[in-house]
Design a protein around this motif. Structure first.
Motif, short mmCIF file in Angstrom:
data_model
loop_
_atom_site.label_atom_id
_atom_site.label_comp_id
_atom_site.label_asym_id
_atom_site.label_seq_id
_atom_site.Cartn_x
_atom_site.Cartn_y
_atom_site.Cartn_z
N VAL A 1 34.81 33.85 39.10
CA VAL A 1 35.63 34.76 39.91
C VAL A 1 36.39 33.96 40.98
O VAL A 1 37.60 34.14 41.16
CB VAL A 1 34.76 35.86 40.57
N SER A 2 35.68 33.07 41.69
CA SER A 2 36.34 32.29 42.75
C SER A 2 37.38 31.34 42.18
O SER A 2 38.46 31.17 42.75
CB SER A 2 35.29 31.49 43.54
N GLY B 1 35.34 44.34 34.48
CA GLY B 1 35.17 42.93 34.83
C GLY B 1 33.73 42.62 35.23
O GLY B 1 33.14 41.64 34.77
N LEU B 2 33.15 43.50 36.07
CA LEU B 2 31.77 43.31 36.52
C LEU B 2 30.79 43.41 35.36
O LEU B 2 29.84 42.62 35.27
CB LEU B 2 31.41 44.35 37.60
N TYR C 1 36.94 36.59 30.56
CA TYR C 1 37.69 37.84 30.67
C TYR C 1 37.18 38.71 31.82
O TYR C 1 37.96 39.40 32.48
CB TYR C 1 37.64 38.63 29.34
N GLY C 2 35.87 38.66 32.07
CA GLY C 2 35.30 39.42 33.18
C GLY C 2 35.88 39.00 34.52
O GLY C 2 36.27 39.83 35.34
N SER C 3 35.98 37.67 34.73
CA SER C 3 36.52 37.17 35.99
C SER C 3 38.01 37.50 36.12
O SER C 3 38.48 37.88 37.19
CB SER C 3 36.31 35.65 36.10
N GLU C 4 38.73 37.40 34.99
CA GLU C 4 40.17 37.69 35.00
C GLU C 4 40.42 39.16 35.35
O GLU C 4 41.27 39.49 36.18
CB GLU C 4 40.77 37.35 33.63
N TRP C 5 39.67 40.06 34.72
CA TRP C 5 39.85 41.50 34.95
C TRP C 5 39.41 41.90 36.36
O TRP C 5 40.04 42.73 36.99
CB TRP C 5 39.08 42.31 33.91
N LEU C 6 38.31 41.28 36.82
CA LEU C 6 37.81 41.62 38.17
C LEU C 6 38.82 41.22 39.24
O LEU C 6 39.12 41.99 40.15
CB LEU C 6 36.46 40.95 38.42
N VAL C 7 39.36 40.01 39.13
CA VAL C 7 40.34 39.53 40.12
C VAL C 7 41.61 40.39 40.06
O VAL C 7 42.15 40.81 41.10
CB VAL C 7 40.67 38.03 39.90
N LYS C 8 42.07 40.69 38.83
CA LYS C 8 43.25 41.52 38.65
C LYS C 8 43.04 42.90 39.28
O LYS C 8 43.88 43.41 40.02
CB LYS C 8 43.54 41.67 37.15
#
Length: 313
Positions: free
Chosen positions: A54-55, A9-10, A181-188
């Motif tokens: 992300v937020s 994600g990052l 997708y980065g924000s989705e994976w990071l939050v997950k």
């Protein structure tokens, strides 16, 4: 697996942010926007996009603690981690604009955010709108004062003026997809990691997620300091903190109200953020004025390590 989601994600957020900055600047040149305005608005908005995504993703997923912790933790990391390490490598000189405009606005927005959150344990649409309007006013004042003082803008890559329309469209597409997708994976990954480690989502967001979204600033600052170039200015980091509160939380709460689920955000984390912001004034003026020495950098960095330790403990 949760750590893998966080790392992937990052990485996608860094890639997406870079493509978004390049496409936004190239598009701004096409629209005949002045270099000063591009540097102070377009670049700033684009570099805040990873934190915003992300937020927003966290708020929509009902993980409000990640939405708030990401911003509060990033603001702490920008000063304690990024500024601390940069000053240790190469002492920084501070310009007068820091205490005349940037620092007072950051401090004011930080205090306003505290009272907004405390008033009803939620950041709602109207409070978010107020934060965002304050950002617009700040940018207008900043652009006018910079134009008057003939301040040069270093963040804008002139070579992007000749970018083709196809390239701009392609970069926007890549940047948008990577950020989504980065924000989705990071939050997950952050939610899974918090569960696996038996800590709250808030702890993961104000530490790991916040450090992750501050990595681009840290890398740029350290490289500049090691090359003995003019290290990242204090103004850039303060500007990033202003954008995090007014733009990231402002826009997010206008789309989806952000609830305070963890009391520690209001009793601990936000006071760390206020403390790191407030300590900059005595550090800039004492004992040697307008300089952040290695010793001062070490002091801020050690304070950041104490923050990490107390948060996890």
């Amino acid at each position: 697996m949760s750590l893998l989601w966080v790392i992937l994600g990052l990485l996608l957020l860094v890639v997406g942010g870079e493509f978004l900055v390049r496409s936004s600047v190239a598009l701004s040149f096409k629209l005949k926007i002045s270099k000063l305005v591009i540097g102070m608005t377009v670049v700033s908005f684009a570099t805040s996009a990873p934190e915003l995504l992300v937020s927003l993703q966290a708020a929509l997923d009902g993980a409000s603690d990640i939405a708030l912790g990401n911003v509060i933790g990033s603001n702490i990391a920008n000063i304690g981690l990024v500024l601390g390490i940069t000053a240790i490598i190469s002492p920084l000189t501070v310009d007068r604009g820091f205490y005349k405009l940037n620092w007072p606005v950051m401090m004011l927005l930080s205090v306003v955010l505290y009272f907004f959150l405390k008033s009803g344990n939620v950041l709602d649409l109207w409070e978010g709108a107020a934060l965002f309007v304050s950002l617009v006013i700040f940018l207008v004042v900043l652009i006018k004062s910079s134009a008057k003082d003939k301040i040069a803008v270093e963040d804008v890559d002139d070579t992007l003026q000749s970018t083709s329309n196809f390239k701009i469209f392609l970069w926007l597409l890549i940047g948008g997809a990577a950020l989504y997708y980065g924000s989705e994976w990071l939050v997950k990954g952050a939610i899974e990691m918090a569960t696996a480690l038996g800590v709250s989502e808030r702890v993961i967001s104000v530490t790991m997620v916040a450090i992750g979204t501050s990595v681009p600033e840290l890398a740029a600052s350290v490289i500049a300091a090691l090359k003995k170039e003019k290290a990242i200015s204090l103004g850039n980091l303060i500007g990033s903190n202003i954008f995090n509160i007014a733009c990231v939380l402002g826009i997010t709460s206008m789309i989806q109200p952000i609830n305070v689920n963890s009391p520690a955000i209001l009793t601990t984390d936000i006071f760390w953020m206020l403390g790191f912001s407030a300590i900059l004034i005595p550090l800039v003026f004492l004992p040697k004025r307008f300089e952040l020495s290695r010793l001062k950098g070490a002091f801020i960095f050690v304070a950041y390590l104490v923050f990490l330790y107390t948060t996890f403990m």
